[in-house]
Enzyme design. Structure first.
Site, mmCIF file in Angstrom:
data_model
loop_
_atom_site.group_PDB
_atom_site.id
_atom_site.type_symbol
_atom_site.label_atom_id
_atom_site.label_comp_id
_atom_site.label_asym_id
_atom_site.label_seq_id
_atom_site.Cartn_x
_atom_site.Cartn_y
_atom_site.Cartn_z
ATOM 1 N N ASN A 18 -7.544 4.281 -9.914
ATOM 2 C CA ASN A 18 -8.551 3.376 -10.468
ATOM 3 C C ASN A 18 -9.841 4.176 -10.609
ATOM 4 O O ASN A 18 -10.497 4.482 -9.620
ATOM 5 C CB ASN A 18 -8.757 2.188 -9.515
ATOM 6 C CG ASN A 18 -9.884 1.276 -9.977
ATOM 7 O OD1 ASN A 18 -10.327 1.351 -11.133
ATOM 8 N ND2 ASN A 18 -10.361 0.427 -9.086
ATOM 9 N N TRP A 19 -10.164 4.501 -11.854
ATOM 10 C CA TRP A 19 -11.370 5.314 -12.086
ATOM 11 C C TRP A 19 -12.639 4.491 -11.942
ATOM 12 O O TRP A 19 -13.738 5.041 -11.977
ATOM 13 C CB TRP A 19 -11.327 5.919 -13.490
ATOM 14 C CG TRP A 19 -10.382 7.074 -13.646
ATOM 15 C CD1 TRP A 19 -9.661 7.702 -12.657
ATOM 16 C CD2 TRP A 19 -10.058 7.765 -14.864
ATOM 17 N NE1 TRP A 19 -8.918 8.719 -13.183
ATOM 18 C CE2 TRP A 19 -9.148 8.788 -14.543
ATOM 19 C CE3 TRP A 19 -10.447 7.610 -16.198
ATOM 20 C CZ2 TRP A 19 -8.623 9.653 -15.506
ATOM 21 C CZ3 TRP A 19 -9.927 8.466 -17.151
ATOM 22 C CH2 TRP A 19 -9.028 9.480 -16.806
ATOM 23 N N LYS A 20 -12.518 3.181 -11.853
ATOM 24 C CA LYS A 20 -13.695 2.299 -11.785
ATOM 25 C C LYS A 20 -14.641 2.633 -12.959
ATOM 26 O O LYS A 20 -14.167 2.925 -14.043
ATOM 27 C CB LYS A 20 -14.391 2.420 -10.430
ATOM 28 C CG LYS A 20 -13.414 2.322 -9.260
ATOM 29 C CD LYS A 20 -14.086 2.100 -7.951
ATOM 30 C CE LYS A 20 -13.062 2.223 -6.835
ATOM 31 N NZ LYS A 20 -13.419 1.533 -5.633
ATOM 32 N N HIS A 31 -9.368 -7.198 -8.631
ATOM 33 C CA HIS A 31 -9.875 -6.152 -7.740
ATOM 34 C C HIS A 31 -11.024 -6.729 -6.901
ATOM 35 O O HIS A 31 -11.806 -7.537 -7.391
ATOM 36 C CB HIS A 31 -10.351 -4.949 -8.565
ATOM 37 C CG HIS A 31 -10.643 -3.751 -7.715
ATOM 38 N ND1 HIS A 31 -11.817 -3.610 -7.004
ATOM 39 C CD2 HIS A 31 -9.897 -2.659 -7.427
ATOM 40 C CE1 HIS A 31 -11.772 -2.467 -6.329
ATOM 41 N NE2 HIS A 31 -10.613 -1.874 -6.569
ATOM 42 N N GLU A 89 -13.786 -5.606 -6.098
ATOM 43 C CA GLU A 89 -15.134 -5.434 -6.672
ATOM 44 C C GLU A 89 -15.400 -6.512 -7.719
ATOM 45 O O GLU A 89 -16.530 -6.958 -7.894
ATOM 46 C CB GLU A 89 -15.284 -4.011 -7.239
ATOM 47 C CG GLU A 89 -15.426 -3.006 -6.114
ATOM 48 C CD GLU A 89 -14.920 -1.607 -6.418
ATOM 49 O OE1 GLU A 89 -14.728 -1.261 -7.592
ATOM 50 O OE2 GLU A 89 -14.700 -0.860 -5.444
ATOM 51 N N GLU A 92 -5.388 -4.473 -0.600
ATOM 52 C CA GLU A 92 -6.540 -3.593 -0.449
ATOM 53 C C GLU A 92 -7.547 -4.252 0.483
ATOM 54 O O GLU A 92 -8.358 -5.086 0.042
ATOM 55 C CB GLU A 92 -7.202 -3.363 -1.808
ATOM 56 C CG GLU A 92 -6.295 -2.749 -2.847
ATOM 57 C CD GLU A 92 -7.104 -1.983 -3.875
ATOM 58 O OE1 GLU A 92 -6.923 -0.767 -3.963
ATOM 59 O OE2 GLU A 92 -7.933 -2.603 -4.568
ATOM 60 N N GLY A 100 -13.488 2.441 -0.631
ATOM 61 C CA GLY A 100 -14.659 3.276 -0.877
ATOM 62 C C GLY A 100 -15.467 3.562 0.380
ATOM 63 O O GLY A 100 -16.597 4.039 0.301
ATOM 64 N N SER A 137 -9.284 3.845 0.495
ATOM 65 C CA SER A 137 -9.526 5.208 0.980
ATOM 66 C C SER A 137 -8.252 6.027 1.168
ATOM 67 O O SER A 137 -8.126 6.799 2.121
ATOM 68 C CB SER A 137 -10.361 5.185 2.268
ATOM 69 O OG SER A 137 -11.618 4.593 2.000
ATOM 70 N N GLY A 140 -8.751 4.803 -5.539
ATOM 71 C CA GLY A 140 -10.021 4.851 -6.258
ATOM 72 C C GLY A 140 -10.605 6.247 -6.237
ATOM 73 O O GLY A 140 -10.244 7.110 -7.047
ATOM 74 N N GLY A 141 -11.504 6.508 -5.290
ATOM 75 C CA GLY A 141 -12.243 7.773 -5.220
ATOM 76 C C GLY A 141 -11.368 9.010 -5.376
ATOM 77 O O GLY A 141 -11.688 9.909 -6.161
HETATM 78 C C1 PEP Z 1 -9.758 0.958 -5.335
HETATM 79 O O1 PEP Z 1 -10.607 1.194 -6.187
HETATM 80 O O2 PEP Z 1 -8.891 0.116 -5.548
HETATM 81 C C2 PEP Z 1 -9.799 1.713 -4.070
HETATM 82 C C3 PEP Z 1 -8.869 1.480 -3.181
HETATM 83 O O3 PEP Z 1 -10.825 2.615 -3.914
HETATM 84 P P1 PEP Z 1 -10.882 3.801 -2.813
HETATM 85 O O4 PEP Z 1 -9.577 4.524 -2.877
HETATM 86 O O5 PEP Z 1 -12.032 4.651 -3.256
HETATM 87 O O6 PEP Z 1 -11.105 3.164 -1.483
#
Ligand code: PEP
Length: 256
Positions: free
Chosen positions: A11-13, A100, A102, A170, A176, A212, A233-234
């Site tokens: 997930n590039w957000k 998601h 966010e 999640e 994040g 994470s 994500g990251g």
């Molecule tokens: C996500 O964006 O769904 C996520 C899990 O982010 P991260 O891996 O950065 O925690």
């Protein structure tokens, strides 16, 4: 039971650009081409809307599938800022994230709108990765199962028996933050979700863990019996890191 298919999704957000996404997908596509065939897992990148057309073009003839990060429940209309399934399909995009945390935290997404979006995605042949998970306060108050269950019940009835989709657990406190759930914490919630899916004849649904995930913790998470991949994500922003997690999934695939 049919084994759930493994999925490694990035997930590039709200990150990347036309040039960066092209470079990234070319590098990832080349890396994937060197892995043993058949890959037999799904590799998905959820890119910002403005990059989707370019990503589809760059990813063609690779093993990379492209996802949107959200989709609306109507097909056309007065919904400023939204994107419909037909618009995604016109680009050839047939995956999307839905719900998601966010979106839930910052943009008013609710259990009801998650259900509406999921229902529309199924009608239109778009494969959703539907995200659920508790906040830190909810976990500390012992409400993890109640929250996850409420979020799941909101859409479980619209899940098609034969459809292709995934659920991502999640925990919001792990997204994040660098704080990953332990493999045991992830497995506990995944087993709880699997039991409910089983009672609805949906036990082959891939259950992804997100929060994470990085190259150095992914293998332990994926080794859990009810973890069928990850939403990342990251650590998905660096092609080499994402590729190394795909490699891990491919190497563990037959042991699952
Ligand atoms: C996500 O964006 O769904 C996520 C899990 O982010 P991260 O891996 O950065 O925690």
């Amino acid at each position: 039971m049919k084994k759930p298919r493994l999925i490694v999704a990035g997930n590039w957000k709200m990150n990347s650009s036309l040039a960066d996404s092209t470079r990234y997908l070319e590098a990832l596509g080349t890396g994937l081409a060197s892995l043993p065939r058949p890959l037999a897992i799904d590799v998905v990148i959820a890119a910002p809307f403005t990059l989707l057309a370019n990503c589809m073009q760059t990813a063609r003839r690779t093993d990379i599938q492209i996802a949107a990060q959200n989709v609306h429940w109507a097909d056309t209309g007065a919904f400023t800022g939204e994107t419909s399934c037909s618009m995604l399909k016109e680009l050839g995009v047939n995956w999307t994230l839905i719900g998601h945390s966010e979106r839930r935290q910052f943009f008013g997404e609710t259990d009801v709108t998650v259900r509406q979006r999921a229902q529309q995605a199924f009608h239109q042949g778009i494969r959703p990765i539907i995200c659920i998970g508790e906040t830190l306060a909810e976990r500390e108050a012992g409400k993890t199962e109640a929250v996850v269950s409420r979020q799941l019940e909101a859409f479980i009835e619209v899940l098609p028996k034969s459809g292709e989709f995934a659920i991502a657990y999640e925990p919001v406190w792990a997204i994040g933050t660098g704080k990953t759930a332990t493999p045991q914490q992830a497995e506990e919630v995944h087993a709880f979700i699997r039991a409910r899916l089983k009672s609805a004849n949906l036990e082959s649904t891939p259950l992804l863990y997100g929060g994470s995930v990085k190259p150095d913790n992914f293998a332990q998470l994926l080794a859990q019996p009810n973890v069928d991949g990850a939403l990342i994500g990251g650590a998905s922003l660096v092609a080499a890191d994402f590729l190394s997690m795909v490699r891990t999934a491919v190497s563990l695939r037959d042991k699952k």
